[in-house]
Design an enzyme around this catalytic site. Structure first.
Site, PDB file in Angstrom:
ATOM      1  N   GLU A   1      15.815  46.890  20.907  1.00  7.53           N
ATOM      2  CA  GLU A   1      16.801  47.077  20.014  1.00  7.53           C
ATOM      3  C   GLU A   1      16.247  46.589  18.593  1.00  7.53           C
ATOM      4  OE1 GLU A   1      18.537  44.312  23.368  1.00  7.53           O
ATOM      5  OE2 GLU A   1      20.456  45.054  22.831  1.00  7.53           O
TER       6      GLU A   1
ATOM      7  N   GLU B   1      18.970  45.934  31.376  1.00  5.50           N
ATOM      8  CA  GLU B   1      19.566  44.660  31.208  1.00  5.50           C
ATOM      9  C   GLU B   1      20.704  43.916  32.101  1.00  5.50           C
ATOM     10  OE1 GLU B   1      19.134  45.855  28.636  1.00  5.50           O
ATOM     11  OE2 GLU B   1      18.887  44.850  26.111  1.00  5.50           O
TER      12      GLU B   1
ATOM     13  N   ALA C   1      14.764  40.581  24.990  1.00  3.74           N
ATOM     14  CA  ALA C   1      14.843  38.769  24.658  1.00  3.74           C
ATOM     15  C   ALA C   1      14.382  37.732  25.786  1.00  3.74           C
ATOM     16  CB  ALA C   1      16.376  38.577  24.920  1.00  3.74           C
TER      17      ALA C   1
ATOM     18  N   GLY D   1      15.690  43.841  24.458  1.00  3.74           N
ATOM     19  CA  GLY D   1      15.957  43.240  22.590  1.00  3.74           C
ATOM     20  C   GLY D   1      14.920  43.986  22.114  1.00  3.74           C
TER      21      GLY D   1
END
Ligand code: HXC
Length: 257
Positions: free
Chosen positions: A111, A131, A65, A108
């Site tokens: 993911e 993370e 992300a 992300g």
């Protein structure tokens, strides 16, 4: 459609979506999420598209992300926007989606790859949920989908230490379906998607739905769901054609390809 963060192409009946923020290793900002969801949603309902490939660059599928976009936000802002909620729209689409992963698939990025129906990895792929190094935890489903994919031991190891997993380990652990030479990863994913796109699209959608039920319901309910939707396919022209073609020793001509 004109997109700024992704490239969208058609290869026959396959839609190819390439994440395209090379300056940020394809970090997934909100604009990219919105574009990706819009592009694949259009393919979902386009009868000319039977499967989708999502890929990144040779160096990075996606490095996570977008950290810089989130950095200064507060709790209320994250909550009010329901940050990352939009990704759920991708997981609700019915068209089969193959992830072609070369290089980094972190946070992300990992993911997103796991939101796809299966992952074909280049031998240079590196998966991780780092993370914890940023003072947060996975926020796009990683704690759940990684655990479903590789089990508690490896999921805990990766989420708690933030270490990366190479392609070989990822295949051994069941995170990816195939490992191929890095240079061939998009081609191999396109080939797999072409095979899928040659089938009946509604039947492929039902097959995807049935496998995904395994993650939502218990065994008895899942098997019952499968049997009921299996029965329902006998109302389709494509079942008649598929079985007739087998008996007549020819290739099926699915009407709803
Ligand atoms: C924003 C990112 C980014 C990210 C890389 N970039 N990852 N920007 N968000 N997730 C930017 C860098 O800042 C840099 O910009 C450019 O992309 C190139 O990256 P470099 O670090 O210079 O490349 P390299 O040295 O080759 O290292 C590659 C890397 C490293 C190991 C992948 O970039 C990295 O560790 N990235 C972060 C990985 C990560 O923690 N991902 C999880 C994110 S959190 P400039 O402008 O300097 O050139 C997440 C889940 C959400 O995804 C939970 C909330 C956080």
């Amino acid at each position: 459609e004109q997109y700024e963060n992704i490239l969208v192409e058609r290869r026959g009946r396959v839609g190819l979506v390439t994440l395209n923020r090379p300056e940020a290793l394809n970090a997934l900002n909100k604009a990219l999420m919105d574009e990706l969801v819009a592009a694949v949603s259009a393919m979902d309902v386009d009868p000319e598209v039977g499967a989708v490939v999502v890929t990144g660059s040779a160096k990075a599928f996606a490095a996570g992300a977008d950290i810089k976009e989130m950095q200064s936000k507060g709790y209320m802002e994250m909550y009010a926007a329901d940050w990352f909620r939009g990704w759920e729209d991708l997981t609700r689409l019915r068209i089969p989606i193959v992830a072609a992963v070369s290089g980094f698939a972190l946070g992300g990025g990992c993911e997103l790859a796991m939101m796809c129906d299966f992952i074909i990895a280049g031998d240079n792929a590196k998966f991780g949920q780092p993370e914890i190094n940023l003072g947060v935890i996975p926020g796009m489903g990683g704690s759940q989908r990684l655990t479903h994919a590789v089990g508690k031991a490896k999921a805990m190891d990766m989420v708690l230490t933030g270490r990366f997993m190479g392609a070989e380990e990822a295949e051994r652990a069941g995170l990816v379906s195939r490992v191929v030479p890095a240079a061939d990863v998009v081609e191999e994913a396109l080939k797999a998607a072409e095979v899928i796109a040659s089938k009946s699209k509604p039947v492929a959608m039902v097959a995807k739905e049935a496998v995904n039920a395994a993650f939502e319901v218990g065994l008895a309910q899942g098997v019952l769901f499968e049997r009921r939707v299996f029965h329902s396919l006998f109302a389709t022209e494509d079942q008649k054609e598929g079985m007739a073609a087998f008996s007549e020793k020819r290739t099926p001509e699915f009407k709803h390809r």
